[in-house]
Design a protein around this motif. Sequence first.
Motif, PDB file in Angstrom:
ATOM      1  N   ASP A  62       7.558  70.649  90.792  1.00 45.33           N
ATOM      2  CA  ASP A  62       6.710  71.154  90.068  1.00 45.33           C
ATOM      3  C   ASP A  62       7.032  71.252  88.684  1.00 45.33           C
ATOM      4  OD1 ASP A  62       5.906  73.599  92.823  1.00 45.33           O
ATOM      5  OD2 ASP A  62       5.464  71.430  92.397  1.00 45.33           O
ATOM      6  N   GLU A  63       7.427  70.255  88.318  1.00 46.85           N
ATOM      7  CA  GLU A  63       7.689  69.825  86.737  1.00 46.85           C
ATOM      8  C   GLU A  63       8.819  70.947  86.181  1.00 46.85           C
ATOM      9  OE1 GLU A  63       3.741  70.220  85.191  1.00 46.85           O
ATOM     10  OE2 GLU A  63       3.346  68.717  86.750  1.00 46.85           O
ATOM     11  N   MET A  64       9.562  71.689  87.053  1.00 46.96           N
ATOM     12  CA  MET A  64      10.664  72.437  86.656  1.00 46.96           C
ATOM     13  C   MET A  64      11.948  71.496  86.982  1.00 46.96           C
ATOM     14  SD  MET A  64       9.361  76.295  87.536  1.00 46.96           S
ATOM     15  CE  MET A  64       8.924  75.931  89.172  1.00 46.96           C
ATOM     16  N   LYS A  65      13.039  71.823  86.220  1.00 42.28           N
ATOM     17  CA  LYS A  65      14.327  71.411  86.806  1.00 42.28           C
ATOM     18  C   LYS A  65      15.220  72.803  87.222  1.00 42.28           C
ATOM     19  CE  LYS A  65      15.308  67.469  84.113  1.00 42.28           C
ATOM     20  NZ  LYS A  65      14.045  67.075  83.734  1.00 42.28           N
ATOM     21  N   LEU A  66      14.990  73.198  88.454  1.00 38.74           N
ATOM     22  CA  LEU A  66      15.428  74.499  88.870  1.00 38.74           C
ATOM     23  C   LEU A  66      16.720  74.616  89.238  1.00 38.74           C
ATOM     24  CD1 LEU A  66      12.786  76.361  91.295  1.00 38.74           C
ATOM     25  CD2 LEU A  66      13.015  76.697  89.018  1.00 38.74           C
ATOM     26  N   TYR A  75      11.659  80.386  95.304  1.00 41.07           N
ATOM     27  CA  TYR A  75      10.597  79.484  94.883  1.00 41.07           C
ATOM     28  C   TYR A  75       9.936  78.765  96.056  1.00 41.07           C
ATOM     29  CZ  TYR A  75       7.473  76.641  92.252  1.00 41.07           C
ATOM     30  OH  TYR A  75       6.087  76.070  91.766  1.00 41.07           O
TER      31      TYR A  75
END
Lengths: 223, 222
Positions: A62-66, A75
């Motif tokens: 979701d466009e995050m680099k977790l 999440y």
Amino acid sequence: MATKPKLYYFNGRGRMETIRWLLATAGVEFEEAEYLETRDQYEKLLKDGALLFQQVPMVEIDEMKLVQTRAILNYIAGKHNLYGKDMKERALIDMYVEGTMDLNEMIMCYPFSSPEEKEKNFALMIQRATNRYFPVYEKVLKDHGQDFLVGNQLSRADVQVLESILMIEEYEPTALSEFPLLQAFKARISNLPTIKKFLQPGSQRRTEPDDRIVETVNKVLQL
Amino acid sequence: MAGKPKLHYTKGRGKMESIRWLLAAAGVEFEEEFVEAKEDLEKLRKDGALLFQQVPMVEIDGMKMVQTRAILSYIAGKHNLYGKDLRERALIDMYVEGTTDLMGMIMALPFQPPEAKEKNFALIIERATTRYFPVYEKVLKDHGQQFLVGNQFSWADVHLLEAILMAEECKPDILSPFPQLQAFKGRISNIPTIKKFLQPGSQRKPPADDKFIAQVKKIFNI
């Protein structure tokens, strides 16, 4: 349209495996980026600023680099309705999964034990599983008589307990002998369609650690 | 009406300290029952009060909660310190896991073999100044807001302040390369509930001394 989550890790279980389990359970297709095999690959990730604290696991989602295993798991669980229906159910789930994560830490570190420590670490791992953790989950199931650990519905707690059970059984096949409810639980949860699929050969589940993965991790992380 | 939360732990920081910080930041009064000898821990275990035979344990809202992160998540969620949506939660979780790792290293130091102490101390300073603090400095610089996440006070801010103060106890000038963090430290320390917690006589615990370390080793058989 969202792209598939992309996982950055070694070609092994380690800290990423629980994340694979949870995505698979939620029926989310995911990709693995090039497995980390060399120091150079790792340094490239570092140079690209892709790893917030210079560590893997990292999941592009979701466009995050977790990063940070628990942040990633929280999440995914929250997004896919695997985290209970209210704060109190979350609290129970959190307690139960923290238990499994403590046990998983022992399982994960065991192959990295020095030769002198191996026997002692093995014994402690099995002892903790059968004296500290499994009795808790057995009692939870006994007390409420429901199919799932929390709130009468599938949650990450069920997935994570199943994962731990299977990993311990790889080392000690009789580990569940005193726990009839966990035996039934294991069969029941293993039969859920997405989990059944993940447990079949050819899935993205990684195999048991061996000397090769220990060597790779030590080399890449310069441990 | 709910009673005050009751904390069960040793009379020192350890894994309970972050919980004390968060309750204090949220303005929640709490009580403490201290484990001072092995028998105290055995009694809690025998009474079935500790789900996994371990402390911290916090009696709160009719539950006997264990596992530090479970307890912290519950308190944060209950007191509106966990962001407003899943994405803010994810940021808070990432940041808090970073400070947890750093504080874990500092906490572990007194329990390490003497030969390893110097090396591990140097590693703590290195990690603080090259791995962790630069991240939070950049977060604050990039969005220019007062708080780490979502332009509002959260668990991440409390935890970072705690980590900063612990790191400064190791090396007083450790924040010198980080002007944003210096300002952050001043700002967050001045929030009324936190200011109160930082004053003498609060339930904040002091750093471990040799006597306390010896007591802890005895209680937990380490």
